[in-house]
Design a protein around this motif. Structure first.
Motif, PDB file in Angstrom:
ATOM      1  N   ARG A 155      65.182  72.253 137.705  1.00 47.65           N
ATOM      2  CA  ARG A 155      65.982  72.506 138.891  1.00 47.65           C
ATOM      3  C   ARG A 155      67.174  73.420 138.537  1.00 47.65           C
ATOM      4  N   SER A 156      67.789  73.137 137.444  1.00 47.41           N
ATOM      5  CA  SER A 156      68.939  73.956 137.072  1.00 47.41           C
ATOM      6  C   SER A 156      68.496  75.377 136.675  1.00 47.41           C
ATOM      7  N   GLU A 157      67.347  75.547 136.194  1.00 50.18           N
ATOM      8  CA  GLU A 157      66.842  76.864 135.820  1.00 50.18           C
ATOM      9  C   GLU A 157      66.466  77.609 137.089  1.00 50.18           C
ATOM     10  N   ASN A 158      65.972  76.887 138.021  1.00 44.68           N
ATOM     11  CA  ASN A 158      65.520  77.505 139.276  1.00 44.68           C
ATOM     12  C   ASN A 158      66.752  77.860 140.143  1.00 44.68           C
ATOM     13  N   THR A 159      67.799  77.296 140.024  1.00 44.32           N
ATOM     14  CA  THR A 159      68.981  77.579 140.840  1.00 44.32           C
ATOM     15  C   THR A 159      69.887  78.514 140.221  1.00 44.32           C
TER      16      THR A 159
END
Length: 187
Positions: free
Chosen positions: A183-187
């Motif tokens: 999630r943090s990589e995608n955001t």
């Protein structure tokens, strides 16, 4: 007798020879019975000699048998008088005493037999009891080994379940962490 004999004369001569031979056999038999101390009776003489009952009662033979019988009877009477021959009453008494002794010996034999059977039974019981005791001890030891194995397996199972639970927690934490990273990589 230089002349020819008639058949009747030959037959008569043959019968006389046969009669003399049979009478001699009867006299020999009587003497043999007397010498062997067997009772002399007309029937016994006829049977032993193998002749007819008629012959043992014939003149000349009957007297010889009767004389032998009389001598035997006199010898028995002398023996009874001297006390060397048992009387009929004495023999009956001896027989009754022997029967009583046999009866008491049978009772004693039965008692001894029963005692022996009881003793053998006790020995078998003792042997069986010691065998059973040894078998019980063996089974008790085997049971204890199986209980120890079961307890060890239960402990091992508990340890494995604890490791599994820990591993599941680690896996759950790793998944959660992976999701957060994604999630943090995608955001």
């Amino acid at each position: 007798m230089s002349g020819k004999r008639t058949p009747a004369e030959v037959l008569a001569d043959s019968r006389r020879r046969d009669s003399r031979r049979k009478r001699a056999k009867v006299l020999e038999t009587v003497d043999a019975l007397v010498s062997s101390d067997q009772p002399v009776t007309f029937a016994a003489v006829a049977k032993t000699a193998g002749v007819s009952n008629w012959l043992v009662y014939a003149d000349g033979v009957r007297e010889h048998i009767q004389t032998a019988r009389d001598k035997q009877a006199a010898r028995v009477q002398r023996g009874r008088a001297a006390g060397t021959v048992a009387s009929a009453d004495g023999l009956k008494t001896d027989l009754e005493l022997a029967r009583q002794e046999i009866s008491s010996l049978r009772i004693e034999r039965d008692k001894l037999k029963g005692a022996l059977q009881r003793q053998l039974g006790q020995q078998l019981d003792q042997v069986a009891a010691s065998d059973l005791t040894a078998r019980i001890n063996e089974l008790t030891q085997q049971n204890q080994r199986l209980i120890d194995e079961r307890d060890a397996l239960e402990r091992e199972n508990a340890e494995l379940e604890a490791k599994l639970a820990e591993t599941e927690e680690d896996l759950g934490a790793a998944r959660t962490s992976l999701r957060q990273m994604i999630r943090s990589e995608n955001t």
